[in-house]
Design an enzyme around this catalytic site. Structure first.
Site, mmCIF file in Angstrom:
data_model
loop_
_atom_site.group_PDB
_atom_site.id
_atom_site.type_symbol
_atom_site.label_atom_id
_atom_site.label_comp_id
_atom_site.label_asym_id
_atom_site.label_seq_id
_atom_site.Cartn_x
_atom_site.Cartn_y
_atom_site.Cartn_z
ATOM 1 C CE1 TYR A 268 8.142 4.739 4.070
ATOM 2 C CE2 TYR A 268 7.248 6.486 5.454
ATOM 3 C CZ TYR A 268 7.542 5.151 5.249
ATOM 4 O OH TYR A 268 7.221 4.225 6.207
ATOM 5 C CB SER B 2 3.820 5.081 7.343
ATOM 6 O OG SER B 2 4.484 6.051 8.152
#
Length: 251
Positions: free
Chosen positions: A155, A142
């Site tokens: 995350y 990401s």
């Protein structure tokens, strides 16, 4: 015999799009899910509609016995594996500003799925991949793992770990197996809808205006890059390809 791709977390989103993209390229696919059984079987029906084979396997990638059973099922059903996409991932809805609101059990779960799960699936698949003529692994990282942003701490940190593992595994598994990653930016769909809630339309439209390619990334955009990394680019390994329309390069 058709080549075979295993995509973890492929009942929805990027995983679903990747499965369909591989099927469109002549691959038989393995659709992995943890909780979304009906969605996984719906994807399998779409794959079969494209003329490709589909195997649906339930496994929590954080559970090593379940992972080993999944890979055994792939071996029994297809007898080969040409591409692995480590896409399964989870997050929490705790903003970085709320340090005390983050339960450490949630931190551990994010890392169990996003980092340990990725490693466990990769390790279990290596023997099958080594037997393939041109094997490749693509991990879903990401943009949050490459630069600071508003994503929850566990995350973002887990995706930074995915970036590091991608490069480390590329060195460890080469020259037999290529290992790369994609790093999507703000992506249209239910993942960002859950994160942005009532601000989704406004913030996504603003992000699109600030993006050189004038829109936000879609699951299909990411899937196209995943399949390209797996099926072509024969001398590319250890790379993390940002898929965000140029936003992070120009802002």
């Amino acid at each position: 015999m058709s080549p075979v791709a295993l995509v973890t977390g492929s009942a929805r989103g990027i995983g679903r799009a990747a499965v369909l993209a591989f099927a469109g390229q002549g691959y038989d696919v393995v659709i992995n899910y943890s909780a979304s059984e009906a969605a996984a079987h719906a994807v399998a029906d779409e794959v079969r509609g494209l003329g490709a084979g589909a195997l649906v396997v339930r496994a929590d990638v954080a559970d090593e016995p379940a992972v080993l059973a999944m890979v055994a099922a792939v071996s029994d059903h297809y007898g080969r594996l040409d591409a692995l996409v480590n896409n399964a991932g989870v997050t929490v809805d705790v903003p970085p500003s709320d340090l005390d609101g983050l339960a450490m059990a949630d931190w551990d779960r994010v890392f169990a799925v996003n980092v340990r799960g990725m490693f466990q699936v990769t390790r279990a698949c290596v023997p099958l991949l080594r037997a393939a003529p041109h094997p490749a692994i693509v991990n879903t990282a990401s943009i949050a793992g490459l630069r600071p942003g508003p994503q929850p701490f566990p995350y973002a940190a887990s995706k930074a770990a995915v970036v590091n593992l991608t490069r480390t595994l590329a060195g460890a598994l080469g020259p037999a197996i290529r290992v790369n990653a994609v790093a999507p930016g703000w992506m249209e769909g239910e993942w960002m809808q859950a994160r942005l809630a009532g601000n989704y339309d406004r913030l996504m439209e603003r992000r699109a205006r600030m993006t050189p390619l004038a829109r936000c990334v879609t699951a299909e955009d990411v899937a196209a890059t995943i399949v390209s990394l797996a099926t072509s680019n024969p001398f590319v390994t250890g790379e993390v390809v940002v898929v965000d329309g140029g936003y992070s390069s120009t802002t």
